[in-house]
Design an enzyme around this catalytic site. Structure first.
Site, PDB file in Angstrom:
ATOM      1  N   HIS A  30       1.221  -1.365   0.255  1.00 13.68           N
ATOM      2  CA  HIS A  30       0.133   0.340  -0.638  1.00 13.68           C
ATOM      3  C   HIS A  30       0.683   1.341   0.239  1.00 13.68           C
ATOM      4  O   HIS A  30       1.298   1.592   1.282  1.00 13.68           O
ATOM      5  CB  HIS A  30      -1.272  -0.151   1.137  1.00 13.68           C
ATOM      6  CG  HIS A  30      -1.812   0.839   1.467  1.00 13.68           C
ATOM      7  ND1 HIS A  30      -3.185   0.925   1.820  1.00 13.68           N
ATOM      8  CD2 HIS A  30      -1.630   2.286   0.448  1.00 13.68           C
ATOM      9  CE1 HIS A  30      -3.502   1.617   2.005  1.00 13.68           C
ATOM     10  NE2 HIS A  30      -2.596   2.961   1.603  1.00 13.68           N
ATOM     11  N   HIS A  32       0.916   4.821  -2.394  1.00 15.42           N
ATOM     12  CA  HIS A  32       0.411   6.051  -3.489  1.00 15.42           C
ATOM     13  C   HIS A  32       2.000   6.400  -4.341  1.00 15.42           C
ATOM     14  O   HIS A  32       2.939   7.214  -3.551  1.00 15.42           O
ATOM     15  CB  HIS A  32      -0.671   6.669  -3.294  1.00 15.42           C
ATOM     16  CG  HIS A  32      -1.577   6.006  -2.751  1.00 15.42           C
ATOM     17  ND1 HIS A  32      -2.401   5.978  -3.324  1.00 15.42           N
ATOM     18  CD2 HIS A  32      -1.915   5.666  -1.247  1.00 15.42           C
ATOM     19  CE1 HIS A  32      -3.470   5.619  -2.543  1.00 15.42           C
ATOM     20  NE2 HIS A  32      -2.867   5.300  -1.061  1.00 15.42           N
ATOM     21  N   HIS A 210      -9.673   0.977  -1.249  1.00 11.63           N
ATOM     22  CA  HIS A 210      -9.263   1.616   0.176  1.00 11.63           C
ATOM     23  C   HIS A 210     -10.605   1.741   1.136  1.00 11.63           C
ATOM     24  O   HIS A 210     -12.606   1.967   0.198  1.00 11.63           O
ATOM     25  CB  HIS A 210      -9.075   3.058   0.056  1.00 11.63           C
ATOM     26  CG  HIS A 210      -7.491   3.360  -0.488  1.00 11.63           C
ATOM     27  ND1 HIS A 210      -6.516   2.580  -1.283  1.00 11.63           N
ATOM     28  CD2 HIS A 210      -7.040   4.062   0.479  1.00 11.63           C
ATOM     29  CE1 HIS A 210      -5.948   3.065  -1.435  1.00 11.63           C
ATOM     30  NE2 HIS A 210      -5.482   3.654   0.010  1.00 11.63           N
ATOM     31  N   GLU A 213     -10.954   3.676   6.549  1.00  8.75           N
ATOM     32  CA  GLU A 213      -9.650   4.623   6.997  1.00  8.75           C
ATOM     33  C   GLU A 213     -10.939   5.548   7.681  1.00  8.75           C
ATOM     34  O   GLU A 213     -10.619   5.728   8.813  1.00  8.75           O
ATOM     35  CB  GLU A 213      -9.068   5.153   6.303  1.00  8.75           C
ATOM     36  CG  GLU A 213      -7.693   5.942   6.307  1.00  8.75           C
ATOM     37  CD  GLU A 213      -7.769   7.034   4.904  1.00  8.75           C
ATOM     38  OE1 GLU A 213      -7.418   6.649   3.466  1.00  8.75           O
ATOM     39  OE2 GLU A 213      -6.110   7.237   5.466  1.00  8.75           O
ATOM     40  N   ASP A 291       1.618   4.094   2.941  1.00 12.94           N
ATOM     41  CA  ASP A 291       0.861   4.949   1.869  1.00 12.94           C
ATOM     42  C   ASP A 291       1.394   6.229   1.499  1.00 12.94           C
ATOM     43  O   ASP A 291       1.779   5.939   0.125  1.00 12.94           O
ATOM     44  CB  ASP A 291      -0.149   5.222   3.010  1.00 12.94           C
ATOM     45  CG  ASP A 291      -1.097   5.967   2.383  1.00 12.94           C
ATOM     46  OD1 ASP A 291      -1.683   5.494   1.789  1.00 12.94           O
ATOM     47  OD2 ASP A 291      -2.742   6.345   3.364  1.00 12.94           O
ATOM     48  N   ASP A 292       1.427   6.932   2.214  1.00 12.75           N
ATOM     49  CA  ASP A 292       1.623   7.896   1.601  1.00 12.75           C
ATOM     50  C   ASP A 292       3.924   8.719   1.891  1.00 12.75           C
ATOM     51  O   ASP A 292       3.262   9.610   2.502  1.00 12.75           O
ATOM     52  CB  ASP A 292       1.087   9.245   1.250  1.00 12.75           C
ATOM     53  CG  ASP A 292      -0.034   8.950   0.511  1.00 12.75           C
ATOM     54  OD1 ASP A 292       0.073   8.385  -0.860  1.00 12.75           O
ATOM     55  OD2 ASP A 292      -0.797   8.393   1.056  1.00 12.75           O
TER      56      ASP A 292
HETATM   57  N1  HPA Z   1      -6.304   7.215   1.106  1.00 14.26           N
HETATM   58  C1  HPA Z   1      -7.602   7.593   0.101  1.00 14.26           C
HETATM   59  N2  HPA Z   1      -6.583   8.060  -1.311  1.00 14.26           N
HETATM   60  C2  HPA Z   1      -5.527   8.510  -0.873  1.00 14.26           C
HETATM   61  C3  HPA Z   1      -4.806   7.632   0.188  1.00 14.26           C
HETATM   62  C4  HPA Z   1      -5.238   7.869   1.366  1.00 14.26           C
HETATM   63  O1  HPA Z   1      -4.621   7.552   2.550  1.00 14.26           O
HETATM   64  N3  HPA Z   1      -3.266   8.946  -0.220  1.00 14.26           N
HETATM   65  C5  HPA Z   1      -3.407   8.462  -1.811  1.00 14.26           C
HETATM   66  N4  HPA Z   1      -4.817   8.624  -2.231  1.00 14.26           N
HETATM   67 ZN    ZN Z   2      -4.105   4.312   0.401  1.00 13.87          ZN
END
Ligand code: HPA
Ligand code: ZN
Length: 358
Positions: A30, A32, A210, A213, A291-292
């Site tokens: 996971h 991006h 996703h 969250e 994630d990011d």
């Molecule tokens: N959640 C949803 N969309 C996203 C995320 C995330 O954590 N990171 C990049 N796009």
């Molecule tokens: Zn994500």
């Protein structure tokens, strides 16, 4: 149950357990690619492409990385992505991520990309895909890791736009390993994407989404039952629904959990309050991911260090997390077995020989 380290698994000092966990071979499932765009690269690409940004420096951009929730992050994430214009930009972005991942012991990465973010600005779909794919192939070969590319539909743009993105992808299915669903979760339930994910399935491609969250457990049920996903990205809110926990545990549907992201986006107020230990105790196939990482304070081993510093995970837990990452990866059984042998060998070398025998 798979075998877990037992000998001395609870006795390592915190420092030695962190070294053990950071050194593990592991898969990242996971991440991006647009979320790996470091402020320095944002500035360099803005200069290279003549893009004006509201931030005078990488430091100013880094200082802007304070978020209230998912949407406040996404606003900055999409703004920074506007510096990506050419195939070389996407290639450079991918190779930079792979270098960081390899340094953290990642041997396999399944990487999201958001083509709609770029095509909406006039960048060709092929520019995005060819740059990322070539970066993944050349960078992966040079660094000794394998990878997959997962095209994510942006849920805030709705299903009609998702179908348009899928139409652009269809001539290139050999270069796209699966499909996902990301962006603003609340108000955009998975059920709104039933038909486009049915089309994904008819094309023989696996799907992830996703869910859970910021959104409720109902969104996770929808992702499972309507989109028929193979994995849930995040999914931490599953714990609010015991029937859902039973379903996820029985089916071994993996959750790709992103601890630093969850704290930065205030899904949990602090790392000590994260429910990762509870997810593990519930027997779910949980993995740790970044994630990011350019926005949330770090890459996979930064997540491991943050978790290890705040939550009481044992060597056996770390083994389970890495093993889960291989179980959840899209790979053939021989490759999976080879990864798990390498993981067992790492634990044995570090003095936890129970990895293959407990
Ligand atoms: N959640 C949803 N969309 C996203 C995320 C995330 O954590 N990171 C990049 N796009
Ligand atoms: Zn994500």
């Amino acid at each position: 149950m798979h075998r877990r380290p037992s000998n001395g698994a609870e006795s390592g000092s915190e420092a030695s357990v962190i070294a053990l966990a950071c050194g593990m071979p592991k898969a990242e499932l996971h991440v991006h690619i647009e979320g790996t765009l470091e402020p320095e690269l944002v500035m360099a690409l803005a200069r290279r492409n003549g893009v004006a940004l509201p931030y005078p420096s990488a430091e100013a951009l880094r200082a802007a990385c304070r978020f209230r929730d998912l949407q406040s992050f996404l606003d900055l994430y999409y703004a920074c992505a506007s510096v990506l214009r050419t195939e070389q930009d996407f290639y450079d972005l991918m190779v930079a991520y792979l270098r960081r991942a390899a340094a953290d012991g990642v041997v396999h990465a399944e990487i999201f990309f958001d083509p709609q973010t770029h095509t909406a600005r006039g960048v060709r779909f092929e520019t995005v895909l060819y740059g990322l794919r070539r970066g993944l192939e050349e960078g992966g070969r040079a660094l000794g890791l394998s990878g997959r590319l997962i095209l994510c539909f942006l849920r805030h743009l709705g299903q009609v736009e998702a179908f348009a993105a899928l139409a652009q992808a269809e001539p290139h299915l050999d270069a796209i390993d699966g499909f996902g669903l990301d962006s603003s979760e609340l108000g955009h339930p998975p059920s709104g994407f039933a038909e486009v994910f049915a089309r994904v399935r008819s094309l023989g491609r696996p799907a992830v989404a996703h869910a859970g969250e910021e959104g409720p457990p109902a969104y996770i049920w929808e992702a499972l039952d309507i989109l028929k996903v193979r994995r849930i990205d995040h999914g931490v809110r599953a714990l609010e629904d015991p029937a859902l926990v039973r379903r996820l545990a029985a089916s071994r549907i993996p959750l790709t959990v992103c601890p630093l992201s969850n704290v930065r986006l205030r899904v949990f107020p602090e790392m000590a309050a994260h429910n990762l230990p509870a997810l593990l105790r519930a027997g779910l196939c949980v993995t740790i991911n970044s994630d990011d990482p350019a926005y949330f304070g770090g890459y996979l081993n930064d997540n491991i260090r943050a978790v290890a510093g705040a939550l009481r995970l044992s060597a056996a837990d770390w083994y389970t997390l890495a093993r889960n990452s291989f179980e959840a990866a899209w790979a053939g059984e021989a490759q999976r077995a080879a990864w798990i042998r390498a993981l067992d060998a790492h634990f044995a070398r570090q003095g936890y020989p129970g990895a293959g025998s407990a």
